[in-house]
Design a protein around this motif. Structure first.
Motif, PDB file in Angstrom:
ATOM      1  N   ASP A 145       0.821  -1.398   0.087  1.00  0.00           N
ATOM      2  CA  ASP A 145       0.117   0.185   0.089  1.00  0.00           C
ATOM      3  C   ASP A 145       0.777   1.067  -0.003  1.00  0.00           C
ATOM      4  O   ASP A 145       0.343   2.270   0.029  1.00  0.00           O
ATOM      5  N   ASN A 146       1.984   1.186  -0.139  1.00  0.00           N
ATOM      6  CA  ASN A 146       2.961   2.154  -0.402  1.00  0.00           C
ATOM      7  C   ASN A 146       2.751   2.695  -2.115  1.00  0.00           C
ATOM      8  O   ASN A 146       3.757   2.408  -2.556  1.00  0.00           O
ATOM      9  N   GLN A 147       1.734   3.569  -2.375  1.00  0.00           N
ATOM     10  CA  GLN A 147       1.490   3.633  -3.637  1.00  0.00           C
ATOM     11  C   GLN A 147       2.723   4.260  -4.472  1.00  0.00           C
ATOM     12  O   GLN A 147       2.646   3.852  -5.445  1.00  0.00           O
ATOM     13  N   PRO A 148       3.074   5.334  -4.077  1.00  0.00           N
ATOM     14  CA  PRO A 148       4.075   6.193  -4.671  1.00  0.00           C
ATOM     15  C   PRO A 148       5.124   5.420  -5.380  1.00  0.00           C
ATOM     16  O   PRO A 148       5.618   5.328  -6.400  1.00  0.00           O
ATOM     17  N   ALA A 149       5.845   4.544  -4.218  1.00  0.00           N
ATOM     18  CA  ALA A 149       6.866   3.674  -4.591  1.00  0.00           C
ATOM     19  C   ALA A 149       6.575   2.531  -5.294  1.00  0.00           C
ATOM     20  O   ALA A 149       7.172   2.174  -6.469  1.00  0.00           O
ATOM     21  N   HIS A 150       5.355   1.964  -5.034  1.00  0.00           N
ATOM     22  CA  HIS A 150       4.933   0.898  -5.943  1.00  0.00           C
ATOM     23  C   HIS A 150       4.702   1.216  -7.331  1.00  0.00           C
ATOM     24  O   HIS A 150       5.060   0.459  -8.238  1.00  0.00           O
ATOM     25  N   ASP A 151       4.059   2.329  -7.620  1.00  0.00           N
ATOM     26  CA  ASP A 151       3.861   2.855  -8.860  1.00  0.00           C
ATOM     27  C   ASP A 151       5.264   3.182  -9.586  1.00  0.00           C
ATOM     28  O   ASP A 151       5.431   2.807 -10.768  1.00  0.00           O
ATOM     29  N   ALA A 152       6.173   3.697  -8.825  1.00  0.00           N
ATOM     30  CA  ALA A 152       7.374   4.065  -9.517  1.00  0.00           C
ATOM     31  C   ALA A 152       8.092   2.568  -9.935  1.00  0.00           C
ATOM     32  O   ALA A 152       8.589   2.719 -11.100  1.00  0.00           O
ATOM     33  N   TYR A 153       8.276   1.918  -9.101  1.00  0.00           N
ATOM     34  CA  TYR A 153       8.835   0.485  -9.382  1.00  0.00           C
ATOM     35  C   TYR A 153       8.291  -0.006 -10.733  1.00  0.00           C
ATOM     36  O   TYR A 153       8.929  -0.759 -11.586  1.00  0.00           O
ATOM     37  N   LEU A 154       6.957  -0.202 -10.634  1.00  0.00           N
ATOM     38  CA  LEU A 154       6.359  -0.674 -11.903  1.00  0.00           C
ATOM     39  C   LEU A 154       6.559   0.004 -13.233  1.00  0.00           C
ATOM     40  O   LEU A 154       6.630  -0.377 -14.518  1.00  0.00           O
ATOM     41  N   ARG A 155       6.709   1.401 -13.147  1.00  0.00           N
ATOM     42  CA  ARG A 155       7.218   2.335 -14.347  1.00  0.00           C
ATOM     43  C   ARG A 155       8.484   2.109 -14.619  1.00  0.00           C
ATOM     44  O   ARG A 155       8.818   2.184 -15.730  1.00  0.00           O
ATOM     45  N   TRP A 156       9.328   1.895 -13.506  1.00  0.00           N
ATOM     46  CA  TRP A 156      10.740   1.617 -13.930  1.00  0.00           C
ATOM     47  C   TRP A 156      10.938   0.215 -14.632  1.00  0.00           C
ATOM     48  O   TRP A 156      12.120  -0.067 -14.991  1.00  0.00           O
ATOM     49  N   GLY A 157      10.093  -0.608 -14.639  1.00  0.00           N
ATOM     50  CA  GLY A 157      10.103  -1.912 -15.376  1.00  0.00           C
ATOM     51  C   GLY A 157      10.287  -3.011 -14.302  1.00  0.00           C
ATOM     52  O   GLY A 157      10.343  -4.324 -15.011  1.00  0.00           O
ATOM     53  N   TYR A 158       9.866  -2.923 -13.210  1.00  0.00           N
ATOM     54  CA  TYR A 158       9.676  -4.150 -12.381  1.00  0.00           C
ATOM     55  C   TYR A 158       8.545  -5.053 -12.631  1.00  0.00           C
ATOM     56  O   TYR A 158       7.547  -4.366 -13.006  1.00  0.00           O
ATOM     57  N   THR A 159       8.857  -6.228 -12.393  1.00  0.00           N
ATOM     58  CA  THR A 159       7.392  -7.273 -12.424  1.00  0.00           C
ATOM     59  C   THR A 159       7.339  -7.762 -11.012  1.00  0.00           C
ATOM     60  O   THR A 159       8.060  -8.065 -10.261  1.00  0.00           O
ATOM     61  N   ILE A 160       5.962  -8.018 -10.610  1.00  0.00           N
ATOM     62  CA  ILE A 160       5.528  -8.670  -9.433  1.00  0.00           C
ATOM     63  C   ILE A 160       5.653 -10.077  -9.611  1.00  0.00           C
ATOM     64  O   ILE A 160       4.888 -10.422 -10.326  1.00  0.00           O
ATOM     65  N   ILE A 161       6.367 -10.696  -8.507  1.00  0.00           N
ATOM     66  CA  ILE A 161       6.471 -12.197  -8.664  1.00  0.00           C
ATOM     67  C   ILE A 161       5.512 -12.672  -7.575  1.00  0.00           C
ATOM     68  O   ILE A 161       4.667 -13.755  -7.814  1.00  0.00           O
ATOM     69  N   GLY A 162       5.194 -11.883  -6.453  1.00  0.00           N
ATOM     70  CA  GLY A 162       4.316 -12.519  -5.476  1.00  0.00           C
ATOM     71  C   GLY A 162       4.230 -11.533  -4.210  1.00  0.00           C
ATOM     72  O   GLY A 162       4.968 -10.565  -4.231  1.00  0.00           O
ATOM     73  N   GLN A 163       3.654 -12.028  -3.139  1.00  0.00           N
ATOM     74  CA  GLN A 163       3.512 -11.150  -1.840  1.00  0.00           C
ATOM     75  C   GLN A 163       4.136 -12.050  -0.664  1.00  0.00           C
ATOM     76  O   GLN A 163       4.113 -13.100  -0.651  1.00  0.00           O
ATOM     77  N   ILE A 164       4.849 -11.333   0.153  1.00  0.00           N
ATOM     78  CA  ILE A 164       5.703 -11.649   1.159  1.00  0.00           C
ATOM     79  C   ILE A 164       5.633 -10.968   2.530  1.00  0.00           C
ATOM     80  O   ILE A 164       4.967  -9.863   2.296  1.00  0.00           O
ATOM     81  N   LYS A 165       5.930 -11.562   3.500  1.00  0.00           N
ATOM     82  CA  LYS A 165       6.179 -10.766   5.124  1.00  0.00           C
ATOM     83  C   LYS A 165       7.329 -10.960   5.279  1.00  0.00           C
ATOM     84  O   LYS A 165       7.745 -11.921   5.338  1.00  0.00           O
ATOM     85  N   HIS A 166       8.299 -10.065   5.730  1.00  0.00           N
ATOM     86  CA  HIS A 166       9.463 -10.119   6.027  1.00  0.00           C
ATOM     87  C   HIS A 166       9.529 -10.719   7.367  1.00  0.00           C
ATOM     88  O   HIS A 166      10.618 -11.363   7.924  1.00  0.00           O
ATOM     89  N   ALA A 167       8.655 -10.463   8.380  1.00  0.00           N
ATOM     90  CA  ALA A 167       8.358 -11.028   9.673  1.00  0.00           C
ATOM     91  C   ALA A 167       6.869 -10.897  10.079  1.00  0.00           C
ATOM     92  O   ALA A 167       6.266 -10.219   9.321  1.00  0.00           O
ATOM     93  N   PRO A 168       6.495 -11.731  11.029  1.00  0.00           N
ATOM     94  CA  PRO A 168       5.044 -11.971  11.339  1.00  0.00           C
ATOM     95  C   PRO A 168       4.399 -10.377  11.721  1.00  0.00           C
ATOM     96  O   PRO A 168       3.175 -10.170  11.225  1.00  0.00           O
ATOM     97  N   GLU A 169       5.163  -9.408  12.152  1.00  0.00           N
ATOM     98  CA  GLU A 169       4.605  -8.355  12.606  1.00  0.00           C
ATOM     99  C   GLU A 169       4.911  -7.023  11.096  1.00  0.00           C
ATOM    100  O   GLU A 169       4.262  -6.083  11.315  1.00  0.00           O
ATOM    101  N   SER A 170       5.436  -7.580  10.428  1.00  0.00           N
ATOM    102  CA  SER A 170       5.633  -6.813   9.128  1.00  0.00           C
ATOM    103  C   SER A 170       4.216  -6.308   8.208  1.00  0.00           C
ATOM    104  O   SER A 170       3.555  -7.435   8.332  1.00  0.00           O
ATOM    105  N   PRO A 171       4.317  -5.327   7.562  1.00  0.00           N
ATOM    106  CA  PRO A 171       3.114  -5.545   6.501  1.00  0.00           C
ATOM    107  C   PRO A 171       3.471  -6.279   5.428  1.00  0.00           C
ATOM    108  O   PRO A 171       4.340  -6.942   5.220  1.00  0.00           O
TER     109      PRO A 171
END
Length: 181
Positions: A145-171
């Protein structure tokens, strides 16, 4: 806006750790991060100091008139990193092979002070960093839900692989990769 870029290995980055942490404290002092223990300055400081010793650690700083205004840091992706392995077969075979061969740069953090954001500096920092890396691919995780960064990475050519959590308490994060550069 002419920024001066400088690369730092773990040893030289450790010498400027307080400056790096100050940028983090400013960038993440906004909702929903403010007050969240996962995003506390101490938690970040611990993660940053742990990263200094990781294989292939490097940070690239951007300074304007001598002031640190942004930076990126990352490491060579450990193919056994839990967030990476949690993606399982969502990772195309080429990515699994590239990780095993040490060919993926894990971009861990990219930050620009708010007063300097939305001016193309983040993209300059990103592109300068990966252009100087030996790995052929770049991977990162971005809060969904960090829309500005998320949108930028997609514009820069990144492809989403899947979703993860770095830790149980992480977003929740989207794991992304940038094809060969």
């Amino acid at each position: 806006m002419d920024a001066h870029f400088q690369r730092h290995d773990g040893i030289s980055a450790k010498a400027i750790a307080d400056d790096l942490i100050d940028v983090y404290a400013e960038v993440y002092d906004v909702p929903p991060y403010r007050g969240d223990p996962f995003f506390s300055v101490q938690s970040y400081s611990d993660r940053l100091h742990a990263a200094f010793g990781m294989h292939g650690f490097e940070t690239l700083t951007a300074r304007i008139d001598g002031r640190l205004v942004g930076y990126v840091h990352g490491v060579n992706l450990d193919p056994e990193k839990p967030w990476w392995t949690s993606l399982g077969n969502k990772r195309p075979q080429q990515l699994r092979s590239a990780a095993q061969e040490g060919q993926i740069f894990w971009l861990r953090e990219l930050m620009v002070r708010p007063a300097f954001s939305n001016q193309g500096l983040g993209r300059q920092i990103h592109d300068t960093m990966i252009a100087g890396r030996p790995e052929s691919l770049t991977a990162l995780t971005c809060i969904t839900d960090n829309q500005p960064a998320h949108d930028a990475y997609l514009r820069w050519g990144y492809t989403i692989i899947g979703q993860i959590k770095h830790a149980p308490e992480s977003p929740l994060y989207d794991a992304m990769y940038l094809p060969s550069h």
